[in-house]
Motif scaffolding. Sequence first.
Motif, PDB file in Angstrom:
ATOM      1  N   TRP A  80     135.492  45.186  96.563  1.00  8.24           N
ATOM      2  CA  TRP A  80     134.862  46.542  97.078  1.00  8.24           C
ATOM      3  C   TRP A  80     134.472  46.287  98.634  1.00  8.24           C
ATOM      4  N   ASN A  81     134.348  47.366  99.259  1.00 13.15           N
ATOM      5  CA  ASN A  81     133.716  47.372 100.637  1.00 13.15           C
ATOM      6  C   ASN A  81     132.871  47.983 100.901  1.00 13.15           C
ATOM      7  N   VAL A  82     132.396  48.751  99.912  1.00 18.17           N
ATOM      8  CA  VAL A  82     131.066  49.781 100.011  1.00 18.17           C
ATOM      9  C   VAL A  82     129.606  48.925 100.012  1.00 18.17           C
ATOM     10  N   THR A  83     128.805  49.220 100.804  1.00 22.52           N
ATOM     11  CA  THR A  83     127.368  48.563 100.650  1.00 22.52           C
ATOM     12  C   THR A  83     126.592  49.171  99.923  1.00 22.52           C
ATOM     13  N   ILE A  84     125.952  48.192  98.959  1.00 27.50           N
ATOM     14  CA  ILE A  84     125.216  48.620  97.809  1.00 27.50           C
ATOM     15  C   ILE A  84     123.739  48.071  98.114  1.00 27.50           C
ATOM     16  N   ALA A 287     124.758  47.152  82.355  1.00 25.90           N
ATOM     17  CA  ALA A 287     125.352  46.194  83.622  1.00 25.90           C
ATOM     18  C   ALA A 287     126.552  46.640  83.812  1.00 25.90           C
ATOM     19  N   GLN A 288     127.464  46.505  82.909  1.00 25.30           N
ATOM     20  CA  GLN A 288     128.948  46.950  82.872  1.00 25.30           C
ATOM     21  C   GLN A 288     129.292  48.338  83.308  1.00 25.30           C
ATOM     22  N   ILE A 289     128.440  49.243  82.590  1.00 27.08           N
ATOM     23  CA  ILE A 289     128.685  50.685  83.065  1.00 27.08           C
ATOM     24  C   ILE A 289     128.607  50.840  84.510  1.00 27.08           C
ATOM     25  N   ILE A 290     127.380  50.258  85.001  1.00 32.44           N
ATOM     26  CA  ILE A 290     127.249  50.535  86.362  1.00 32.44           C
ATOM     27  C   ILE A 290     128.263  49.821  87.395  1.00 32.44           C
ATOM     28  N   TRP A 291     128.691  48.461  86.741  1.00 31.24           N
ATOM     29  CA  TRP A 291     129.834  47.897  87.467  1.00 31.24           C
ATOM     30  C   TRP A 291     131.166  48.875  87.502  1.00 31.24           C
ATOM     31  N   TYR A 297     134.094  54.126  92.413  1.00 26.59           N
ATOM     32  CA  TYR A 297     133.853  54.739  93.619  1.00 26.59           C
ATOM     33  C   TYR A 297     134.464  54.004  94.700  1.00 26.59           C
ATOM     34  N   HIS A 298     134.874  52.773  94.577  1.00 28.67           N
ATOM     35  CA  HIS A 298     135.766  52.108  95.575  1.00 28.67           C
ATOM     36  C   HIS A 298     137.174  52.851  95.589  1.00 28.67           C
TER      37      HIS A 298
END
Length: 382
Positions: A80-84, A287-291, A297-298
């Motif tokens: 991933w390259n998105v900032t979280i 947690a896995q749903i969010i992952w 999104y990526h």
Amino acid sequence: MIFEFLQPISDDLLIDIHKNSNQSLAKKVVFHTEHETPNLENNTIAILGVLENRGNELVSIEPNLELLRLQFYALYPGNWNVTIYDLGDIIAGNTLEDTYFALRTVCAALIKKNILPIVVGGSQDLTYAIYRSYDKLDQMVNLVNIDSKFDFENGQNTLISNSYLSKIIVEEPNNLFNYSNIGYQTYFNSQEEIDLIEKLYFEAYRLGEVSQNITIAEPVFRDADLVSVDMSSVKSSDSGSNNPFMPNGLDGKEICTLARYSGISDKVSSFGIFNHNFSEKETLLLAQIIWYFIEGYHYRSKEYPIGSRENFIKYIVPIEDDDLVFYKSDVSERWWIEIPHNSLNNKLKKNTLLPCSQEDYLMATRQEIPNRWWKAQRKNCV
């Protein structure tokens, strides 16, 4: 301004989070702490909790997202390259309306900056507050709900979390253009509610339909602005939750697939997960749903809106007294169908493209009108 409503991550929890591997998510996230407020950049993701359960009086457990954070940040990120950002939590206000106001204010500010909020609630009526955050953005809203119920219920003893959709439909300003339900179970919904879905030209997909062919849900998410997940839509054998016990429902793989569809949609600008019981088993699934949402999104392909349509093949299918116009992407091989602007009362005031599937195109070639096109056309003319 939004940090006035947010309780930062505690130092003790941060110490435990940072015990994870240097390759874990714990090292890839910018935290709102007691000592540091992050400088939020555009085109990023922000995770925030809402410690509010008063919309569902059947839930007696106090919301606590510490276990979720420990389990989520122990996972490893994809490429991933998105900032979280983890912005911390909105604590329950003096009244439920106070909590709605705080959540609405925070989400509105984030969405305006193209920061996608991932909201982890309490009760699902918080979806209403997220919906209201679009009020000042001058746009119609498409809401997709992953749920075994429609949440249309009304009556003196009805829980707010089971009736918030009625509030969304009735209350002004009415910015709701479309509502779609993924995974409803017929025996949890009255015939009156099912008839109302049809009358309003909304969309609903039964659990059996989704489980048999989960790809039918992908075009629905592609046109969504807000996605709301009720964790009770997952069967208890997979979620680990027995409050309430759900013998039937989506399995763990299916709910993660739907989360990925949500994330990969170029249009989705907010995502919420509600009605979980904060147990160790269900929290790991959460947690896995969010992952999977962030993973999706990526891989966004930036195909919405389509713009010049240079990378699309146009198909015209004569059907009855009209032509149905389809577009297929050369990049993702996804399909869209054109909804013409043919009414003075048209809510969109222009021709628009509705996400669809290849099966919709094949139906048209057989002289069958796709159901999604028909409902969108009817809604456009109302």
